[in-house]
Design an enzyme around this catalytic site. Structure first.
Site, PDB file in Angstrom:
ATOM      1  N   ARG A 125       0.815  -1.239   0.000  1.00 20.90           N
ATOM      2  CA  ARG A 125       0.000   0.000   0.000  1.00 20.90           C
ATOM      3  C   ARG A 125       0.840   1.277   0.000  1.00 20.90           C
ATOM      4  NH1 ARG A 125      -3.198  -2.987   3.937  1.00 20.90           N
ATOM      5  NH2 ARG A 125      -4.801  -4.107   2.764  1.00 20.90           N
ATOM      6  N   LYS A 147       2.677  11.234 -11.613  1.00 18.80           N
ATOM      7  CA  LYS A 147       1.762  10.385 -12.384  1.00 18.80           C
ATOM      8  C   LYS A 147       2.464   9.065 -12.667  1.00 18.80           C
ATOM      9  CE  LYS A 147      -1.287  13.474 -14.934  1.00 18.80           C
ATOM     10  NZ  LYS A 147      -1.668  13.984 -16.272  1.00 18.80           N
ATOM     11  N   GLU A 189       8.350  17.163 -25.464  1.00 16.76           N
ATOM     12  CA  GLU A 189       7.769  17.585 -24.180  1.00 16.76           C
ATOM     13  C   GLU A 189       8.376  18.918 -23.720  1.00 16.76           C
ATOM     14  OE1 GLU A 189       5.185  16.014 -23.034  1.00 16.76           O
ATOM     15  OE2 GLU A 189       5.396  13.837 -23.158  1.00 16.76           O
ATOM     16  N   LYS A 231       6.729  22.765 -14.999  1.00 15.89           N
ATOM     17  CA  LYS A 231       5.930  21.623 -14.527  1.00 15.89           C
ATOM     18  C   LYS A 231       5.689  21.742 -13.025  1.00 15.89           C
ATOM     19  CE  LYS A 231       4.727  16.904 -14.846  1.00 15.89           C
ATOM     20  NZ  LYS A 231       4.809  15.618 -15.500  1.00 15.89           N
ATOM     21  N   GLU A 241      -4.822  16.879 -11.152  1.00 18.61           N
ATOM     22  CA  GLU A 241      -5.462  17.251 -12.417  1.00 18.61           C
ATOM     23  C   GLU A 241      -6.961  17.497 -12.275  1.00 18.61           C
ATOM     24  OE1 GLU A 241      -3.571  15.512 -15.927  1.00 18.61           O
ATOM     25  OE2 GLU A 241      -5.516  15.540 -16.910  1.00 18.61           O
ATOM     26  N   ARG A 245      -3.732  21.228 -14.490  1.00 19.39           N
ATOM     27  CA  ARG A 245      -2.683  20.291 -14.893  1.00 19.39           C
ATOM     28  C   ARG A 245      -2.937  19.689 -16.273  1.00 19.39           C
ATOM     29  NH1 ARG A 245       0.604  15.745 -11.350  1.00 19.39           N
ATOM     30  NH2 ARG A 245       1.744  14.893 -13.142  1.00 19.39           N
ATOM     31  N   ASN A 249      -1.047  18.178 -21.037  1.00 14.58           N
ATOM     32  CA  ASN A 249      -1.369  17.141 -22.023  1.00 14.58           C
ATOM     33  C   ASN A 249      -1.562  17.713 -23.420  1.00 14.58           C
ATOM     34  OD1 ASN A 249      -1.284  14.686 -20.639  1.00 14.58           O
ATOM     35  ND2 ASN A 249      -3.190  15.189 -19.589  1.00 14.58           N
ATOM     36  N   HIS A 252      -1.312  15.474 -26.431  1.00 18.22           N
ATOM     37  CA  HIS A 252      -1.368  14.088 -25.974  1.00 18.22           C
ATOM     38  C   HIS A 252      -2.648  13.359 -26.384  1.00 18.22           C
ATOM     39  CE1 HIS A 252       2.082  15.427 -23.719  1.00 18.22           C
ATOM     40  NE2 HIS A 252       2.244  14.259 -23.136  1.00 18.22           N
ATOM     41  N   HIS A 256      -1.783  10.090 -27.971  1.00 15.12           N
ATOM     42  CA  HIS A 256      -2.110   8.782 -27.379  1.00 15.12           C
ATOM     43  C   HIS A 256      -2.894   7.923 -28.377  1.00 15.12           C
ATOM     44  CE1 HIS A 256      -1.674  10.139 -22.880  1.00 15.12           C
ATOM     45  NE2 HIS A 256      -0.528  10.021 -23.502  1.00 15.12           N
ATOM     46  N   HIS A 269       6.730   7.735 -27.844  1.00 17.57           N
ATOM     47  CA  HIS A 269       5.755   8.614 -27.192  1.00 17.57           C
ATOM     48  C   HIS A 269       5.992  10.076 -27.603  1.00 17.57           C
ATOM     49  CE1 HIS A 269       3.135  10.326 -24.142  1.00 17.57           C
ATOM     50  NE2 HIS A 269       4.141  11.061 -23.699  1.00 17.57           N
TER      51      HIS A 269
HETATM   52  P1  NAD Z   1      11.507   5.164 -22.545  1.00 16.61           P
HETATM   53  O1  NAD Z   1      11.417   5.016 -21.102  1.00 16.61           O
HETATM   54  O2  NAD Z   1      11.044   4.043 -23.403  1.00 16.61           O
HETATM   55  O3  NAD Z   1      13.012   5.526 -22.915  1.00 16.61           O
HETATM   56  C1  NAD Z   1      13.346   5.749 -24.241  1.00 16.61           C
HETATM   57  C2  NAD Z   1      14.464   4.786 -24.710  1.00 16.61           C
HETATM   58  O4  NAD Z   1      15.694   5.322 -24.312  1.00 16.61           O
HETATM   59  C3  NAD Z   1      14.379   3.392 -24.128  1.00 16.61           C
HETATM   60  O5  NAD Z   1      14.840   2.469 -25.078  1.00 16.61           O
HETATM   61  C4  NAD Z   1      15.352   3.490 -22.958  1.00 16.61           C
HETATM   62  O6  NAD Z   1      15.867   2.231 -22.582  1.00 16.61           O
HETATM   63  C5  NAD Z   1      16.419   4.356 -23.545  1.00 16.61           C
HETATM   64  N1  NAD Z   1      17.204   5.129 -22.607  1.00 16.61           N
HETATM   65  C6  NAD Z   1      16.767   5.846 -21.549  1.00 16.61           C
HETATM   66  N2  NAD Z   1      17.782   6.501 -20.998  1.00 16.61           N
HETATM   67  C7  NAD Z   1      18.894   6.200 -21.722  1.00 16.61           C
HETATM   68  C8  NAD Z   1      20.247   6.604 -21.667  1.00 16.61           C
HETATM   69  N3  NAD Z   1      20.678   7.492 -20.786  1.00 16.61           N
HETATM   70  N4  NAD Z   1      21.108   6.081 -22.564  1.00 16.61           N
HETATM   71  C9  NAD Z   1      20.669   5.218 -23.506  1.00 16.61           C
HETATM   72  N5  NAD Z   1      19.401   4.825 -23.633  1.00 16.61           N
HETATM   73  C10 NAD Z   1      18.521   5.319 -22.740  1.00 16.61           C
HETATM   74  O7  NAD Z   1      10.706   6.451 -23.059  1.00 16.61           O
HETATM   75  P2  NAD Z   1      10.707   7.953 -22.543  1.00 16.61           P
HETATM   76  O8  NAD Z   1      10.614   8.765 -23.770  1.00 16.61           O
HETATM   77  O9  NAD Z   1      11.768   8.206 -21.586  1.00 16.61           O
HETATM   78  O10 NAD Z   1       9.322   8.033 -21.740  1.00 16.61           O
HETATM   79  C11 NAD Z   1       8.102   7.790 -22.393  1.00 16.61           C
HETATM   80  C12 NAD Z   1       7.112   7.276 -21.372  1.00 16.61           C
HETATM   81  O11 NAD Z   1       6.906   8.282 -20.388  1.00 16.61           O
HETATM   82  C13 NAD Z   1       5.761   6.943 -21.959  1.00 16.61           C
HETATM   83  O12 NAD Z   1       5.332   5.708 -21.463  1.00 16.61           O
HETATM   84  C14 NAD Z   1       4.871   8.053 -21.442  1.00 16.61           C
HETATM   85  O13 NAD Z   1       3.546   7.657 -21.280  1.00 16.61           O
HETATM   86  C15 NAD Z   1       5.516   8.391 -20.146  1.00 16.61           C
HETATM   87  N6  NAD Z   1       5.248   9.755 -19.691  1.00 16.61           N
HETATM   88  C16 NAD Z   1       4.823   9.901 -18.413  1.00 16.61           C
HETATM   89  C17 NAD Z   1       4.616  11.165 -17.911  1.00 16.61           C
HETATM   90  C18 NAD Z   1       4.236  11.343 -16.472  1.00 16.61           C
HETATM   91  O14 NAD Z   1       3.895  12.462 -16.080  1.00 16.61           O
HETATM   92  N7  NAD Z   1       4.294  10.308 -15.659  1.00 16.61           N
HETATM   93  C19 NAD Z   1       4.842  12.287 -18.721  1.00 16.61           C
HETATM   94  C20 NAD Z   1       5.278  12.094 -20.016  1.00 16.61           C
HETATM   95  C21 NAD Z   1       5.482  10.813 -20.495  1.00 16.61           C
HETATM   96  N1  GLY Z   2       2.723  14.799 -18.471  1.00 18.14           N
HETATM   97  C1  GLY Z   2       1.454  15.264 -18.027  1.00 18.14           C
HETATM   98  C2  GLY Z   2       1.358  15.464 -16.570  1.00 18.14           C
HETATM   99  O1  GLY Z   2       2.272  15.176 -15.834  1.00 18.14           O
HETATM  100  O2  GLY Z   2       0.348  15.885 -16.106  1.00 18.14           O
END
Ligand code: NAD
Ligand code: GLY
Length: 368
Positions: A125, A147, A189, A231, A241, A245, A249, A252, A256, A269
C-alpha cells in the site's frame, strides 16, 4: 547559468514536497541520496538498455545508505509497460523479503519511471521511491509530478496512481548515451511548455535548437531546469489534475491515439506528442483561437527538432473514425465527449471539446 552549477527545483505539495536536483555527476554520487530516510533495502528498477550502462554505478552509490541493494531489470520498450512487467517488480520485492521501508529507485526513461512509481504506490500500500531519470523526456516531464501508470491495450496509461517520489535526480551526463531519436522525442515535451505557458521559452528553444541537438551542456541544463520549473508550477497548484494540470497534455490526446492505434512502441511517445501538438494547434486554428502563422511556427520547430509532423493513417477502413474512437478513451473524456488541450492564445492553453466535423478535417489534413 553554468552547466556545472547544481540547480534545484522545488515541488511544493505540503507533506509530499520534494526537490529535483539537476547537474552532471549526480546519479552515482552517494551524497545525492544521503538525506533519504533510512531503510534496510533498496531496489533499483531499470531495463535491459539502461541497466548495463548505469545500474552498477548507482548500486555503488547506494551502498553506504542501504545494507542491501537489489536490482530488477525489465524488458525495454513502451510495449512492455504492462501488468507482466509490473509484476516482475513485485516478484523482486517479495522474493527479497522487502519491507515497508524499502526504497525503490527508478533508473531509466519514462517507461521505467512510470512503472516503478506505480509499483511503489501499490507494494504494501505504498513504499518510498526516487526517480533517477536518464532520458530527456523523463528529466523534463515524466519523473516529475507523481503520475504513474501502465498501459492497457485499449488505452494508454489507463491504469495507475498519483504517487510522488521522495526526490528526482536528473543527471545531465546520462543524456550523452541517449540515441538521437530519443533526444528528439524528449524535445517534444520541452517544446510543449512554450505554447501552453511560456512564449519566451519557446523563442529560446527556437534560437538554441542547434545547441540542444548537439547536446551542449549549458543548453541541456537550461531546458531541463526551465521545463521542470514550469511543470513544478503547474503540479504544485493542481496535483491530481482537477483542472490546470490538464494543459500539460497538449498534443497528448491525438498523440495517445497514434500510440494506441499503431500499437505501443511503433512510434515513440515523444514522436506521437510532437505530431499531436501539430494536430492540436491546427484544431485551435480551426476554432479561431490562433492564427495560421502560429501553427506554422510551431510545426516548423517540431520538424526541425527531428519529429514527425504528418500523422499516420491508422489501420481500419475509417481513419478519422478510428482516431475519434481511440480519443474517446482518453482520461479527459467526459460521458464520451473528447476534451482537447488547445491553445487559446499563444502562451496559454485551455481544455475544451470540438465538433467531430472539425476534428475529422484536422485528421484528414494531417494524415494527407
Ligand atoms: P523510454 O522510457 O522508453 O526511454 C526511451 C528509450 O531510451 C528506451 O529504449 C530506454 O531504454 C532508452 N534510454 C533511456 N535513458 C537512456 C540513456 N541514458 N542512454 C541510452 N538509452 C537510454 O521512453 P521515454 O521517452 O523516456 O518516456 C516515455 C514514457 O513516459 C511513456 O510511457 C509516457 O507515457 C511516459 N510519460 C509519463 C509522464 C508522467 O507524467 N508520468 C509524462 C510524459 C510521459
Ligand atoms: N505529463 C502530463 C502530466 O504530468 O500531467
Amino acid at each position: 547559468m553554468k552547466a556545472s552549477d547544481l540547480q534545484t527545483v522545488a515541488i511544493e505539495l505540503a507533506d509530499r514536497s520534494y526537490h529535483i536536483a539537476i547537474r552532471g555527476s549526480l546519479f552515482d554520487n552517494p551524497l545525492s541520496y544521503a538525506q533519504l530516510p533510512k531503510a534496510g533495502a533498496a531496489l533499483i528498477v531499470t531495463n535491459t538498455t539502461v541497466g548495463p550502462l548505469y545500474a552498477e554505478r548507482l548500486q555503488k552509490a547506494l551502498a553506504p545508505q542501504y545494507s542491501q541493494v537489489h536490482t530488477v531489470v525489465l524488458p525495454d520498450g513502451e510495449e512492455f509497460k504492462t501488468w507482466e512487467s509490473l509484476n516482475l517488480i513485485f516478484d523482486a520485492l517479495l522474493s527479497h523479503g522487502c519491507d515497508r521501508k524499502t526504497t525503490l529507485f527508478a533508473l531509466g526513461g519514462g517507461v521505467v519511471g512510470d512503472m516503478t512509481g506505480f509499483a511503489a504506490a501499490s507494494y504494501m500500500r505504498g513504499v518510498p521511491f526516487v526517480q533517477v531519470p536518464t532520458s530527456l523526456l523523463a528529466q523534463v516531464d515524466s519523473s516529475v509530478g507523481g503520475k504513474t501508470a501502465i498501459n492497457h491495450p485499449l488505452g494508454k496509461n489507463m491504469i495507475g496512481a498519483f504517487y510522488q517520489p521522495l526526490k528526482v535526480v536528473c543527471d545531465l551526463d546520462t543524456l550523452s548515451t541517449l540515441p538521437q531519436g530519443e533526444l528528439s522525442a524528449g524535445l517534444a515535451e520541452v517544446i510543449k511548455y512554450g505554447p501552453i505557458a511560456d512564449l519566451d521559452f519557446l523563442a529560446w528553444i527556437e534560437a538554441h535548437l542547434d545547441a540542444i541537438l548537439a547536446r551542449e551542456p549549458a543548453a541541456l541544463a537550461h531546458i531541463v531546469k526551465r521545463s521542470c520549473e514550469i511543470k513544478a508550477w503547474v503540479v504544485s497548484q493542481d496535483e491530481r489534475e482537477a483542472g490546470l494540470r490538464a494543459i500539460l497534455n497538449f498534443g497528448h490526446t491525438f498523440g495517445h491515439a497514434i500510440e494506441a492505434g499503431l500499437g505501443y512502441g511503433v512510434w515513440l511517445h515523444g514522436e506521437a506528442v510532437g505530431c499531436g501538438m501539430v494536430m492540436a494547434a491546427q484544431l485551435s486554428a480551426r476554432l479561431g483561437m490562433v492564427d495560421a502563422f502560429f501553427v506554422h511556427r510551431l510545426t516548423t520547430l517540431i520538424a526541425k527538432a527531428g519529429l514527425p509532423v504528418k500523422a499516420p493513417v491508422l489501420p481500419g477502413a475509417d481513419n478519422a473514425g478510428r482516431y475519434l474512437e481511440l480519443m474517446r478513451v482518453d482520461k479527459k473524456s467526459e460521458a464520451g465527449e473528447i476534451k482537447f488541450v488547445l491553445i487559446d492564445k499563444p502562451g496559454s492553453a485551455c481544455v475544451r471539446s470540438a465538433p467531430d466535423t472539425l476534428v475529422r478535417q484536422v485528421i484528414d489534413s494531417c494524415c494527407a
